[in-house]
Motif scaffolding. Structure first.
Motif, mmCIF file in Angstrom:
data_model
loop_
_atom_site.group_PDB
_atom_site.id
_atom_site.type_symbol
_atom_site.label_atom_id
_atom_site.label_comp_id
_atom_site.label_asym_id
_atom_site.label_seq_id
_atom_site.Cartn_x
_atom_site.Cartn_y
_atom_site.Cartn_z
ATOM 1 N N LEU A 140 44.856 51.792 38.669
ATOM 2 C CA LEU A 140 44.233 50.501 37.821
ATOM 3 C C LEU A 140 42.727 50.439 38.202
ATOM 4 C CD1 LEU A 140 47.155 47.948 38.320
ATOM 5 C CD2 LEU A 140 46.846 49.971 36.660
ATOM 6 N N GLU A 141 42.014 50.172 37.330
ATOM 7 C CA GLU A 141 40.547 49.919 37.614
ATOM 8 C C GLU A 141 40.530 48.351 37.910
ATOM 9 O OE1 GLU A 141 37.699 50.839 34.609
ATOM 10 O OE2 GLU A 141 38.321 52.759 34.529
ATOM 11 N N ASP A 142 39.355 48.209 38.499
ATOM 12 C CA ASP A 142 39.167 46.593 38.999
ATOM 13 C C ASP A 142 39.744 45.611 37.771
ATOM 14 O OD1 ASP A 142 38.569 47.154 41.502
ATOM 15 O OD2 ASP A 142 36.479 47.007 41.146
ATOM 16 N N GLN A 143 39.046 45.864 36.632
ATOM 17 C CA GLN A 143 39.212 45.055 35.618
ATOM 18 C C GLN A 143 40.804 44.751 35.164
ATOM 19 O OE1 GLN A 143 36.570 46.645 32.233
ATOM 20 N NE2 GLN A 143 35.380 44.813 32.538
ATOM 21 N N ASP A 144 41.323 45.852 35.261
ATOM 22 C CA ASP A 144 42.839 45.753 34.903
ATOM 23 C C ASP A 144 43.613 45.028 35.950
ATOM 24 O OD1 ASP A 144 42.693 47.459 32.824
ATOM 25 O OD2 ASP A 144 42.883 49.244 34.011
ATOM 26 N N LYS A 145 43.288 45.157 37.223
ATOM 27 C CA LYS A 145 43.869 44.131 38.342
ATOM 28 C C LYS A 145 43.691 42.978 37.961
ATOM 29 C CE LYS A 145 43.566 47.985 41.664
ATOM 30 N NZ LYS A 145 42.832 48.358 42.915
ATOM 31 N N PHE A 146 42.304 42.470 37.683
ATOM 32 C CA PHE A 146 41.699 41.144 37.643
ATOM 33 C C PHE A 146 42.529 40.494 36.335
ATOM 34 C CE2 PHE A 146 39.219 39.686 40.682
ATOM 35 C CZ PHE A 146 38.557 40.764 41.410
ATOM 36 N N PHE A 147 42.618 41.441 35.330
ATOM 37 C CA PHE A 147 43.299 40.932 34.104
ATOM 38 C C PHE A 147 44.928 40.701 34.340
ATOM 39 C CE2 PHE A 147 45.634 41.751 30.260
ATOM 40 C CZ PHE A 147 44.993 40.647 29.402
ATOM 41 N N LEU A 148 45.529 41.373 35.112
ATOM 42 C CA LEU A 148 46.870 41.295 35.270
ATOM 43 C C LEU A 148 47.076 39.912 36.217
ATOM 44 C CD1 LEU A 148 48.419 44.695 36.397
ATOM 45 C CD2 LEU A 148 48.697 43.384 34.095
ATOM 46 N N ASP A 149 46.316 39.631 37.323
ATOM 47 C CA ASP A 149 46.072 38.291 37.952
ATOM 48 C C ASP A 149 45.950 36.979 37.027
ATOM 49 O OD1 ASP A 149 46.832 39.658 40.178
ATOM 50 O OD2 ASP A 149 44.781 39.946 41.112
ATOM 51 N N ALA A 150 45.092 37.426 36.268
ATOM 52 C CA ALA A 150 44.532 36.205 35.271
ATOM 53 C C ALA A 150 45.587 35.739 34.579
ATOM 54 C CB ALA A 150 43.179 36.542 34.663
ATOM 55 N N VAL A 151 46.525 36.693 33.964
ATOM 56 C CA VAL A 151 47.474 36.417 32.992
ATOM 57 C C VAL A 151 48.374 35.408 33.741
ATOM 58 C CG1 VAL A 151 49.720 37.153 31.826
ATOM 59 C CG2 VAL A 151 47.403 38.460 31.812
ATOM 60 N N ASN A 152 48.492 35.449 34.865
ATOM 61 C CA ASN A 152 49.651 34.443 35.590
ATOM 62 C C ASN A 152 48.667 33.268 36.079
ATOM 63 O OD1 ASN A 152 51.857 36.135 35.231
ATOM 64 N ND2 ASN A 152 51.054 37.549 37.042
ATOM 65 N N THR A 153 47.494 33.385 36.551
ATOM 66 C CA THR A 153 46.816 32.142 37.167
ATOM 67 C C THR A 153 45.288 32.407 36.700
ATOM 68 O OG1 THR A 153 47.698 32.766 39.242
ATOM 69 C CG2 THR A 153 45.735 31.478 39.148
ATOM 70 N N PRO A 154 44.784 31.249 35.671
ATOM 71 C CA PRO A 154 43.764 31.235 34.937
ATOM 72 C C PRO A 154 42.579 31.455 35.927
ATOM 73 C CG PRO A 154 45.261 29.308 34.180
ATOM 74 C CD PRO A 154 45.836 30.064 35.312
ATOM 75 N N ILE A 155 41.506 31.946 35.397
ATOM 76 C CA ILE A 155 40.211 32.015 36.073
ATOM 77 C C ILE A 155 39.110 31.289 35.401
ATOM 78 C CG2 ILE A 155 38.575 33.914 36.915
ATOM 79 C CD1 ILE A 155 40.736 35.620 37.300
ATOM 80 N N ASP A 156 38.132 30.873 36.043
ATOM 81 C CA ASP A 156 36.658 30.253 35.446
ATOM 82 C C ASP A 156 35.875 30.520 36.560
ATOM 83 O OD1 ASP A 156 34.879 28.844 34.215
ATOM 84 O OD2 ASP A 156 36.174 27.176 33.741
ATOM 85 N N GLU A 157 34.804 31.371 36.173
ATOM 86 C CA GLU A 157 33.910 31.625 37.230
ATOM 87 C C GLU A 157 32.505 31.428 36.433
ATOM 88 O OE1 GLU A 157 33.692 32.216 40.310
ATOM 89 O OE2 GLU A 157 36.063 31.994 40.615
ATOM 90 N N VAL A 158 32.464 30.568 35.430
ATOM 91 C CA VAL A 158 31.179 30.160 34.899
ATOM 92 C C VAL A 158 30.429 29.545 35.389
ATOM 93 C CG1 VAL A 158 29.860 29.241 32.786
ATOM 94 C CG2 VAL A 158 31.996 30.541 32.535
ATOM 95 N N LYS A 159 29.148 29.895 36.165
ATOM 96 C CA LYS A 159 28.333 29.070 36.990
ATOM 97 C C LYS A 159 26.937 29.590 37.038
ATOM 98 C CE LYS A 159 30.481 31.566 40.925
ATOM 99 N NZ LYS A 159 31.282 31.546 42.278
ATOM 100 N N LEU A 160 25.971 28.760 37.340
ATOM 101 C CA LEU A 160 24.543 29.125 37.514
ATOM 102 C C LEU A 160 24.332 30.378 38.444
ATOM 103 C CD1 LEU A 160 21.538 28.554 36.831
ATOM 104 C CD2 LEU A 160 21.716 26.784 38.925
ATOM 105 N N GLU A 161 25.061 30.643 39.482
ATOM 106 C CA GLU A 161 24.696 31.338 40.373
ATOM 107 C C GLU A 161 24.774 32.976 39.761
ATOM 108 O OE1 GLU A 161 26.907 33.420 44.422
ATOM 109 O OE2 GLU A 161 27.489 31.307 43.695
ATOM 110 N N ASN A 162 25.978 32.870 39.000
ATOM 111 C CA ASN A 162 26.034 34.157 38.326
ATOM 112 C C ASN A 162 25.091 34.521 37.115
ATOM 113 O OD1 ASN A 162 28.550 34.771 39.663
ATOM 114 N ND2 ASN A 162 29.779 33.884 37.829
ATOM 115 N N ALA A 163 24.359 33.586 36.968
ATOM 116 C CA ALA A 163 23.173 33.705 35.900
ATOM 117 C C ALA A 163 21.830 33.948 36.490
ATOM 118 C CB ALA A 163 23.182 32.709 34.755
#
Length: 218
Positions: A140-163
């Motif tokens: 599995l690629e990283d994106q796939d692993k995060f996707f599987l986790d996010a299906v069960n646990t919502p993710i919200d990482e929208v923040k100024l630091e990332n921009a």
């Protein structure tokens, strides 16, 4: 510096980044489906920002006809589920920009979010198919692993630091090349040489739009 942000936001994460950028440096913003070609000449820089599907940017098909008139001042940014990895911007560029433009356009990536409860029934069905496909893969690629986790646990990482890296670039500050995929050609003479070589290879600038559309269909 007058900045226009053209965006595609389906579930709100991209729009929130547009608001963050606007609050940080000021900009005008328009959804890609409301963009008119005559708007582009009024601005010094154009930022196209959208969610990504795999590594391809969503909503881009509605923007490709305008590349010829804005590629020199265009910056692109994909928003996805995974945390930043230094290979992601170049993969977005490879998936979303034709060979005729990719040497001129800087591409960024920011982590967004995912909440399955916000999806439509059709989207949930697509998620279920993707989960099934991912689980069939041995590696599995990283994106796939995060996707599987996010299906069960919502993710919200929208923040100024990332921009921050994108904002610094838009304001003309130097940005570490590990934080984005920089343009390879910035010199006008080098640009002329590049397009002359394209023409000699039978890939003249007038064919770039067709090449990109073909690429996006893959």
């Amino acid at each position: 510096m007058k900045l226009l942000v053209v965006f595609y936001s389906k579930h709100g994460h991209v729009k929130r980044y547009v608001d963050i950028i606007g609050n940080a440096i000021g900009c005008d913003a328009v959804p890609v489906d409301k963009l008119k070609a005559d708007m582009l000449g009024r601005y010094d820089k154009i930022l196209f920002i959208s969610s990504i599907n795999g590594y391809a940017m969503n909503g881009l098909k509605k923007f490709v006809d305008l590349y010829d008139v804005c590629y020199k001042k265009l910056v692109m940014c994909g928003v996805g589920l995974s945390p930043y990895r230094n290979y992601i911007p170049s993969r977005i560029k490879q998936a979303s920009v034709s060979v005729a433009y990719e040497k001129f356009i800087p591409v960024f990536y920011m982590q967004g979010g995912f909440d399955i409860d916000e999806l439509s029934r059709t989207e949930k069905f697509s998620v279920a198919l993707r989960v099934r496909t991912i689980k069939m893969n041995e590696v599995l690629e990283d994106q796939d692993k995060f996707f599987l986790d996010a299906v069960n646990t919502p993710i919200d990482e929208v923040k100024l630091e990332n921009a921050k890296a994108l904002i610094d670039y838009l304001e003309g500050r130097e940005v570490d090349e590990a934080l984005y995929s920089p343009p390879e050609i910035t010199d006008p003479e080098e640009e002329k040489k590049f397009f002359a070589e394209l023409e000699a290879a039978g890939k003249a600038p007038e064919n770039k739009e067709r090449a990109l559309k073909k690429k996006l269909k893959k």
